[in-house]
Design an enzyme around this catalytic site. Structure first.
Site, mmCIF file in Angstrom:
data_model
loop_
_atom_site.group_PDB
_atom_site.id
_atom_site.type_symbol
_atom_site.label_atom_id
_atom_site.label_comp_id
_atom_site.label_asym_id
_atom_site.label_seq_id
_atom_site.Cartn_x
_atom_site.Cartn_y
_atom_site.Cartn_z
ATOM 1 N N HIS A 189 0.795 -1.146 0.039
ATOM 2 C CA HIS A 189 0.052 -0.068 0.039
ATOM 3 C C HIS A 189 0.842 1.188 0.206
ATOM 4 O O HIS A 189 2.040 1.177 0.464
ATOM 5 C CB HIS A 189 -0.565 -0.118 1.180
ATOM 6 C CG HIS A 189 -1.898 0.979 1.144
ATOM 7 N ND1 HIS A 189 -1.522 2.435 1.794
ATOM 8 C CD2 HIS A 189 -2.890 1.115 1.184
ATOM 9 C CE1 HIS A 189 -2.399 2.952 1.750
ATOM 10 N NE2 HIS A 189 -3.300 2.395 1.353
ATOM 11 N N PRO A 190 0.416 2.209 -0.508
ATOM 12 C CA PRO A 190 1.372 3.499 -0.935
ATOM 13 C C PRO A 190 1.864 4.097 0.564
ATOM 14 O O PRO A 190 3.015 4.634 0.399
ATOM 15 C CB PRO A 190 0.478 4.581 -1.258
ATOM 16 C CG PRO A 190 -0.744 3.779 -2.002
ATOM 17 C CD PRO A 190 -0.862 2.612 -1.269
ATOM 18 N N VAL A 191 1.270 3.784 1.616
ATOM 19 C CA VAL A 191 1.866 4.234 2.952
ATOM 20 C C VAL A 191 2.947 3.389 3.357
ATOM 21 O O VAL A 191 3.662 3.783 4.406
ATOM 22 C CB VAL A 191 0.924 4.519 4.030
ATOM 23 C CG1 VAL A 191 -0.228 5.720 3.849
ATOM 24 C CG2 VAL A 191 0.399 3.100 4.479
ATOM 25 N N LYS A 192 3.211 2.268 2.938
ATOM 26 C CA LYS A 192 4.131 1.370 3.346
ATOM 27 C C LYS A 192 5.609 1.467 2.979
ATOM 28 O O LYS A 192 5.836 2.554 2.230
ATOM 29 C CB LYS A 192 3.750 -0.492 3.062
ATOM 30 C CG LYS A 192 2.205 -0.416 3.662
ATOM 31 C CD LYS A 192 2.096 -0.987 5.175
ATOM 32 C CE LYS A 192 0.450 -0.690 5.648
ATOM 33 N NZ LYS A 192 -0.421 -1.811 5.529
ATOM 34 N N ILE A 193 6.501 0.571 2.980
ATOM 35 C CA ILE A 193 7.895 0.788 2.808
ATOM 36 C C ILE A 193 8.109 0.933 1.344
ATOM 37 O O ILE A 193 9.004 1.632 0.635
ATOM 38 C CB ILE A 193 8.743 -0.370 3.372
ATOM 39 C CG1 ILE A 193 8.637 -0.613 4.870
ATOM 40 C CG2 ILE A 193 10.304 -0.268 2.892
ATOM 41 C CD1 ILE A 193 9.319 0.658 5.469
#
Ligand SMILES: *Cc1c(COP(=O)(O)O)cnc(C)c1O
Length: 390
Positions: A189-193
């Protein structure tokens, strides 16, 4: 940058190489089920020193598929960490299983090994042992994987590690997803690493589990004669041999994933640097800072602090509102899963997992992502100092 510019708690890091990789695939003739997917899987497996990597359209379906492959179904018991995103528990409910939770270690905020062991001892005497335990590498800090594996071998459950936060995290000298857990799941997901827009992936060293997960990802359909029940009837022939899903990722996403993964060392190094800088600047604040554990290295997906109620009387709600007003996109990870109305209706009650509940009361996640500038980070620290009167 103007002082009122909003600083999110996390955001994707997209560069020219990513755009070029996506563009190449868009004009390659394959948008899905093409060669970019196995390329991404091979690169991910190599980076995480694991035999198999199976990419899917998000980590939630990866958790679901892993549960199915592990034989979770009606009558199964699955336990997870109560300090997690709801998907860590929902994956078992999708299979008709019963979910229960284990409280956290207040220091690491990961599933408490002591609480797990106690719960297992009790379950063993009552004949209610789980078949799968889903520990979560909260904020990217690996959980106590070796000890959990010893418990798994003793009590006969398997470990489905929710490593959604932990791309690139290391435990006892090796990347997570390679040893100890039977299966590990990562999120893009875009907020992940690293990101693929939406995306997830399962790693395992178990050939049979990998085969099942690949099959379930695409309808339970095989074109491999070795996996068929009957003889092939020709070049068009395929067989559905299990009830699978369409949980595939696209080649476009996989190309983005490969391009992002190539930058993992520098993305991680920047997160490490920013986390160390927060540690330094917040040292004297009335906060519990993220734990550092000698034998493991966090991916630093989140920099989550907890207001120390013995040193500050300011409420989390006040600090949160003041930082948001200052244009700082603080967040909270997590509302303990058992407090969600859906889980309350299943019979869970406040007070059952006191460490996670106490942590939640003071929890605030500060902005952390590779392109966060030091000036922006200083703005976060200054706003926090004002809110906490520190
Ligand atoms: C993000 C996340 C998930 C779900 O990931 P998706 O790719 O958004 O489905 C699951 N578990 C944890 C702990 C997460 O943070």
């Amino acid at each position: 940058m103007a002082a009122q510019d909003f600083i999110p708690y996390s955001t994707q890091n997209i560069v020219e190489d990513d755009l070029a990789a996506v563009r190449t695939v868009l004009t390659s003739g394959w948008l899905t089920q093409g060669p970019a997917i196995p390329r991404f899987e091979a690169a991910f497996a190599a980076a995480h020193e694991v035999k198999h990597a199976v990419a899917m359209c998000n980590a939630t379906v990866a958790l679901h598929t892993a549960c199915v492959a592990l034989g979770v179904g009606p009558g199964s018991r699955v336990w997870t960490s109560v300090n997690s995103f709801v998907a860590s528990a929902n994956c078992a409910l999708y299979c008709g299983a019963t979910v229960d939770f284990v409280d956290i270690d207040p220091h690491t905020r990961n599933m408490s090994l002591a609480a797990l062991e106690q719960k297992l001892q009790r379950a063993a005497t009552e004949g209610t042992l789980p078949s799968v335990v889903v520990p979560v590498d909260f904020a990217g800090l690996p959980c106590d994987l070796a000890e959990m594996r010893a418990l798994a071998d003793r009590y006969g459950f398997r470990i489905l590690e929710d490593a959604s936060h932990a791309v690139g995290a290391r435990y006892r000298g090796k990347p997570v997803g390679s040893a100890y857990a039977h299966v590990s799941v990562f999120s893009f997901h875009p907020v992940k690493i690293i990101t693929t827009g939406e995306g997830g992936l399962v790693t395992t060293n178990d050939d049979e589990l990998a085969r099942k997960i690949q099959l379930l990802r695409s309808h339970g359909i095989t074109r491999d004669p070795a996996q068929m029940v009957g003889p092939s009837e020709g070049g068009w022939y395929y067989e559905q041999v299990a009830l699978g899903f369409n949980y595939r990722i696209t080649d476009v996403q996989a190309a983005l994933g490969s391009s992002q993964l190539a930058r993992l060392p520098s993305l991680h190094a920047r997160r490490v640097e920013l986390a160390a800088r927060y540690d330094e600047k917040l040292r004297s604040f009335p906060l519990h800072l993220p734990a550092r554990v000698a034998d493991r290295e966090s991916s630093w997906h989140l920099y989550a602090v907890q207001i120390d109620s013995t040193r500050s009387t300011v409420s989390r709600a006040t600090v949160f509102a003041q930082l948001r007003d200052a244009g700082i996109g603080v967040n909270v990870h997590y509302i303990p899963i058992h407090l969600q109305p859906y889980y309350q209706q299943l019979g869970f009650r406040r007070g059952q997992f006191p460490n996670a509940e106490r942590y939640y009361e003071g929890a605030i996640t500060l902005p952390l992502f590779p392109q966060l500038s030091e000036a922006q980070q200083d703005r976060v620290v200054a706003a926090l100092a004002e809110a906490l009167d520190a």
